[in-house]
Enzyme design. Structure first.
Site, PDB file in Angstrom:
ATOM      1  N   ARG A 129      -7.197  -0.280  -1.466  1.00 52.10           N
ATOM      2  CA  ARG A 129      -6.589  -0.945  -2.614  1.00 52.10           C
ATOM      3  C   ARG A 129      -7.462  -2.015  -3.249  1.00 52.10           C
ATOM      4  O   ARG A 129      -7.627  -2.045  -4.480  1.00 52.10           O
ATOM      5  CB  ARG A 129      -5.244  -1.541  -2.208  1.00 52.10           C
ATOM      6  CG  ARG A 129      -4.240  -0.487  -1.770  1.00 52.10           C
ATOM      7  CD  ARG A 129      -3.016  -1.089  -1.112  1.00 52.10           C
ATOM      8  NE  ARG A 129      -3.379  -1.662   0.189  1.00 52.10           N
ATOM      9  CZ  ARG A 129      -2.585  -2.408   0.934  1.00 52.10           C
ATOM     10  NH1 ARG A 129      -1.366  -2.696   0.501  1.00 52.10           N
ATOM     11  NH2 ARG A 129      -2.983  -2.865   2.109  1.00 52.10           N
TER      12      ARG A 129
ATOM     13  N   ASP B  88       0.117   0.791   0.729  1.00 53.04           N
ATOM     14  CA  ASP B  88      -1.150   1.248   1.297  1.00 53.04           C
ATOM     15  C   ASP B  88      -1.145   2.776   1.334  1.00 53.04           C
ATOM     16  O   ASP B  88      -0.279   3.374   1.974  1.00 53.04           O
ATOM     17  CB  ASP B  88      -1.310   0.683   2.706  1.00 53.04           C
ATOM     18  CG  ASP B  88      -2.702   0.860   3.266  1.00 53.04           C
ATOM     19  OD1 ASP B  88      -3.458   1.714   2.760  1.00 53.04           O
ATOM     20  OD2 ASP B  88      -3.035   0.141   4.219  1.00 53.04           O
TER      21      ASP B  88
END
Length: 158
Positions: free
Chosen positions: A14, A125
């Protein structure tokens, strides 16, 4: 110049994507010179590694090449960066635990702070998901870096 640090867990999914998308958006707006951008993780398990191959593949499918090498957040980052943008509540808690002063904590914000659909929601995630998860994360991060770019540009003009 505003210094912006994006933070996730391992700095391979990310946060390097957010770094790359923010840099791309700033360049498209012609304001790259206003920002210093970096990313890191709250753990050092992937130090020195390129972003996850699935993240790089997804980014490349959108014309974005990611070449950042993972690193763990350092206490010096808390003083150096003006804005520390975390991907989820766990990242926020981990970064806040490093803070020695309130002024450091005041720099920490969630990436989705300005998200009109889900303010302050986590950026999930994608590590355990398939390609669809990486695409969803791409879309969420891309939208939210634009909100931050607009906000930081306005703040710079004040």
């Amino acid at each position: 110049m505003k210094k912006v640090l994006f933070v996730c867990l391992g700095n391979i999914c990310r946060s390097p994507l957010a770094e790359g998308l923010f840099a791309e958006a700033a360049a498209a707006e012609g304001v790259s010179h206003l920002f210093e951008i970096d990313s890191c993780g709250t753990n050092g398990l992937h130090d020195g590694e390129l972003p996850d191959p699935r993240t790089r593949k997804n980014a490349l499918s959108h014309g974005l090449t990611l070449s950042h090498h993972s690193r763990k957040i350092q206490s010096a980052d808390l003083d150096y960066y003006d804005w520390i943008l975390v991907m989820d509540d766990a990242n926020k808690r981990n970064v806040e635990a490093l803070c020695q002063e309130d002024r450091q904590k005041q720099k920490i914000h969630k990436l989705r702070q300005f998200d009109p659909k889900e303010p302050n929601a986590d950026v999930q995630d994608p590590w355990y998901g398939g390609e669809a998860g990486f695409e969803t994360v791409f879309q969420v991060i891309q939208q939210n870096v634009h909100f931050w770019l607009k906000y930081l540009q306005q703040e710079s003009q004040q």
